[in-house]
Design an enzyme around this catalytic site. Structure first.
Site, mmCIF file in Angstrom:
data_model
loop_
_atom_site.group_PDB
_atom_site.id
_atom_site.type_symbol
_atom_site.label_atom_id
_atom_site.label_comp_id
_atom_site.label_asym_id
_atom_site.label_seq_id
_atom_site.Cartn_x
_atom_site.Cartn_y
_atom_site.Cartn_z
ATOM 1 C CB ILE A 113 2.588 -1.377 -2.771
ATOM 2 C CG1 ILE A 113 1.539 -0.916 -3.775
ATOM 3 C CG2 ILE A 113 2.862 -0.277 -1.738
ATOM 4 C CD1 ILE A 113 0.194 -0.551 -3.131
ATOM 5 C CG ASP A 239 10.636 -8.183 -0.129
ATOM 6 O OD1 ASP A 239 9.568 -7.564 -0.300
ATOM 7 O OD2 ASP A 239 10.715 -9.256 0.492
#
Length: 292
Positions: A113, A239
């Site tokens: 997530i 990321d």
């Protein structure tokens, strides 16, 4: 019908890929993980922190990463996986885990997530990010936004797509007419001052700046032309790995904040349509906001 329009998401085909291969595995894993994440929004029971009170982790992050690991290793049991929840917090731990990962020919880089804080608060800007690096070179990048039902896919040398439609970066050449994205990672001592300095330098010179809280989605938005550029100091490989390939395969440019070529270990990132890239890099240098 424009498949890139979120209003048309109900008419899209489900993300069930019957073909084999790395990209198909990534798409299937991202789709299944994303649907599970969406079903859990507002139901977080266990909330913890890692490096700081701002660096959140939930049982959903951990469960989703395990799901993705199982799905990938079912097809590729000899591949290595570098996932956010499998690495101890801290830049030294991240660097060590990445160095170990580089020893493997096939390295999957996973953020279960990206935008956990948004997920926890119910702010609908988060995604699943899955990339594959082969001998250190990004070859597959998949980002799935379950809220908007948007699947971004890139393959090295084959372009980038959203729901089968080729994506391309914007054509904006004038900084003053540009919309720029940035971010504020949890690190309040090193990254935040650098990003704030960049914000103060760039904001007066552009049309607007957005900080949505998901590096991966910001990069996907550069790839499809929704923003003209993005920068952030203090990122980790998971990321941005998938998003970097999306931007490159959409005709954009990605470097570190000094303008050097991107590597999967690059922590301070500038991505753009290529046309305003030099402006962003020079502005960060002028503001001493490169983090380097």
């Amino acid at each position: 019908m424009n498949p890139l329009n979120p209003e048309n998401r109900k008419e899209r085909e489900p993300y069930v890929v019957t073909s084999k291969g790395h990209t198909a595995a990534a798409i299937n894993a991202a789709a299944k993980a994303g649907e599970w994440i969406k079903s859990r929004q507002g139901q977080v029971k266990e909330l913890g922190s890692k490096t700081s009170a701002q660096d959140l982790v939930t049982e959903v992050d951990k469960g989703v990463e395990q799901m993705i690991r199982r799905l990938i290793l079912t097809h590729y049991p000899d591949h290595a996986i570098l996932g956010e929840e499998g690495v101890q917090p801290g830049t030294d731990s991240v660097a060590a885990a990445l160095e170990e990962g580089r020893q493997h020919e096939y390295l999957w880089i996973v953020d279960p997530i990206d935008g956990t804080t948004n997920f926890v608060h119910g702010f609908p800007f988060y995604c699943v990010s899955i990339a594959l690096a082969v001998k250190g070179e990004l070859t597959v990048g998949v980002i799935y936004d379950p809220i908007r039902d948007e699947m971004f896919v890139a393959e090295k040398g084959k372009g980038a797509y959203m729901h089968g439609v080729p994506t391309s970066v914007s054509a904006e050449t004038v900084p003053g007419d540009s919309l720029i994205a940035m971010g504020f990672p949890p690190d309040r001592t090193f990254a935040q001052p650098a990003n704030m300095a960049g914000l103060q330098q760039i904001l007066p010179q552009v049309r607007g700046i957005r900080a949505g809280g998901s590096a991966a989605l910001h990069l996907a938005y550069v790839a499809v032309g929704r923003v003209d550029g993005y920068w952030e100091v203090g990122l980790s490989p998971w990321d941005c790995a998938a998003g970097v390939l999306l931007v490159k395969e959409s005709g954009g440019k990605v470097t570190d904040t000094l303008g050097n070529p991107y590597d999967i270990g690059t922590r301070h990132v500038v991505a753009s349509n290529g046309k305003i890239h030099d402006y962003l890099v020079s502005s960060l240098k002028e503001a001493k906001a490169t983090g380097l």
